[in-house]
Design a protein around this motif. Structure first.
Motif, mmCIF file in Angstrom:
data_model
loop_
_atom_site.group_PDB
_atom_site.id
_atom_site.type_symbol
_atom_site.label_atom_id
_atom_site.label_comp_id
_atom_site.label_asym_id
_atom_site.label_seq_id
_atom_site.Cartn_x
_atom_site.Cartn_y
_atom_site.Cartn_z
ATOM 1 N N ASP A 36 0.821 -1.207 0.000
ATOM 2 C CA ASP A 36 0.000 0.000 0.000
ATOM 3 C C ASP A 36 0.856 1.258 0.000
ATOM 4 O OD1 ASP A 36 -2.121 1.810 0.207
ATOM 5 O OD2 ASP A 36 -2.384 1.465 2.347
ATOM 6 N N GLY B 1 -10.491 0.818 10.013
ATOM 7 C CA GLY B 1 -10.282 2.087 9.316
ATOM 8 C C GLY B 1 -9.309 1.946 8.161
ATOM 9 N N TRP B 2 -8.221 1.181 8.377
ATOM 10 C CA TRP B 2 -7.250 0.960 7.297
ATOM 11 C C TRP B 2 -7.923 0.270 6.125
ATOM 12 C CZ3 TRP B 2 -3.129 -1.913 10.677
ATOM 13 C CH2 TRP B 2 -2.554 -1.016 11.591
ATOM 14 N N ALA C 109 -11.116 0.169 5.275
ATOM 15 C CA ALA C 109 -12.043 1.077 4.585
ATOM 16 C C ALA C 109 -11.276 2.069 3.714
ATOM 17 C CB ALA C 109 -12.912 1.818 5.603
ATOM 18 N N ASP C 110 -10.186 2.602 4.243
ATOM 19 C CA ASP C 110 -9.383 3.563 3.492
ATOM 20 C C ASP C 110 -8.756 2.910 2.262
ATOM 21 O OD1 ASP C 110 -7.978 6.235 3.304
ATOM 22 O OD2 ASP C 110 -6.257 4.870 3.430
ATOM 23 N N VAL C 111 -8.201 1.720 2.433
ATOM 24 C CA VAL C 111 -7.572 1.016 1.311
ATOM 25 C C VAL C 111 -8.608 0.700 0.237
ATOM 26 C CG1 VAL C 111 -6.471 -1.161 0.653
ATOM 27 C CG2 VAL C 111 -5.605 0.125 2.596
ATOM 28 N N GLN D 53 -11.318 2.362 -0.402
ATOM 29 C CA GLN D 53 -11.658 3.616 -1.068
ATOM 30 C C GLN D 53 -10.564 4.023 -2.049
ATOM 31 O OE1 GLN D 53 -11.794 7.085 1.472
ATOM 32 N NE2 GLN D 53 -13.252 8.101 0.120
ATOM 33 N N ARG D 54 -9.303 3.957 -1.601
ATOM 34 C CA ARG D 54 -8.198 4.348 -2.484
ATOM 35 C C ARG D 54 -8.014 3.375 -3.633
ATOM 36 N NH1 ARG D 54 -3.675 4.069 -0.211
ATOM 37 N NH2 ARG D 54 -4.294 3.297 1.818
ATOM 38 N N GLN E 139 -4.100 8.639 -2.123
ATOM 39 C CA GLN E 139 -3.407 9.270 -1.006
ATOM 40 C C GLN E 139 -3.233 8.214 0.059
ATOM 41 O OE1 GLN E 139 -6.111 12.420 -0.084
ATOM 42 N NE2 GLN E 139 -5.104 13.823 -1.484
ATOM 43 N N THR E 140 -2.058 8.203 0.716
ATOM 44 C CA THR E 140 -1.782 7.137 1.663
ATOM 45 C C THR E 140 -1.670 7.663 3.080
ATOM 46 O OG1 THR E 140 0.568 7.383 1.260
ATOM 47 C CG2 THR E 140 -0.579 5.728 -0.028
ATOM 48 N N PRO E 141 -2.329 6.970 4.033
ATOM 49 C CA PRO E 141 -2.212 7.338 5.436
ATOM 50 C C PRO E 141 -0.965 6.705 6.035
ATOM 51 C CG PRO E 141 -3.669 5.497 5.244
ATOM 52 C CD PRO E 141 -3.260 5.884 3.832
#
Length: 132
Positions: free
Chosen positions: A75, A103-104, A106-108, A110-111, A122-124
């Motif tokens: 990622d 949360g990770w 869901a974010d992954v 989405q990205r 965009q990466t957290p």
């Protein structure tokens, strides 16, 4: 600070050499391959890190740290959230961790959807971990 960078590079070189030796002497040590992956990632050798994590998982498919480390690598360092998603999901299944893993994931997701549509991802910040 320049000398600190040289010192860190030297320590990473020594760590990688020691871990390569460890994997040669104990080729069934998933822990050694996972740690080798961490060092290779720190050195910027992402392909080598990926191979090390994959070897760790071939030896121990339930090694949660290797699943997480491989997912973080794919990622954040290799820019492939879609390839990272199964690793985060497996890590969560193995550990039962809900926060922050949910949360990770869901974010992954989405990205990964944006990347598939051609938008920049965009990466957290996520920290890799050694074996627990």
């Amino acid at each position: 600070l320049e000398s600190d960078g040289g010192c860190i590079r030297l320590l990473l070189d020594e760590a990688e050499n020691a871990l390569v030796t460890a994997t040669e002497r104990s080729p069934r040590s998933a822990l050694a391959f996972n740690e080798l992956g961490l060092v290779r990632r720190e050195r910027g050798n992402f392909d080598g890190a990926e191979q090390s994590y994959e070897q760790a998982l071939a030896l121990d498919p339930d090694m949660s740290a290797a699943h997480r480390n491989l997912a973080v690598l794919r990622d954040l360092y290799m820019g492939d959230p879609a390839a990272a998603l199964p690793g985060f999901e497996r890590y969560q299944a193995l550990t039962g961790e809900d926060k922050p893993v949910t949360g990770w994931i869901a974010d992954v997701k989405q990205r990964a959807g944006r990347a598939a549509a051609g938008a920049p991802a965009q990466t957290p910040p996520v920290q890799a971990e050694a074996q627990q």
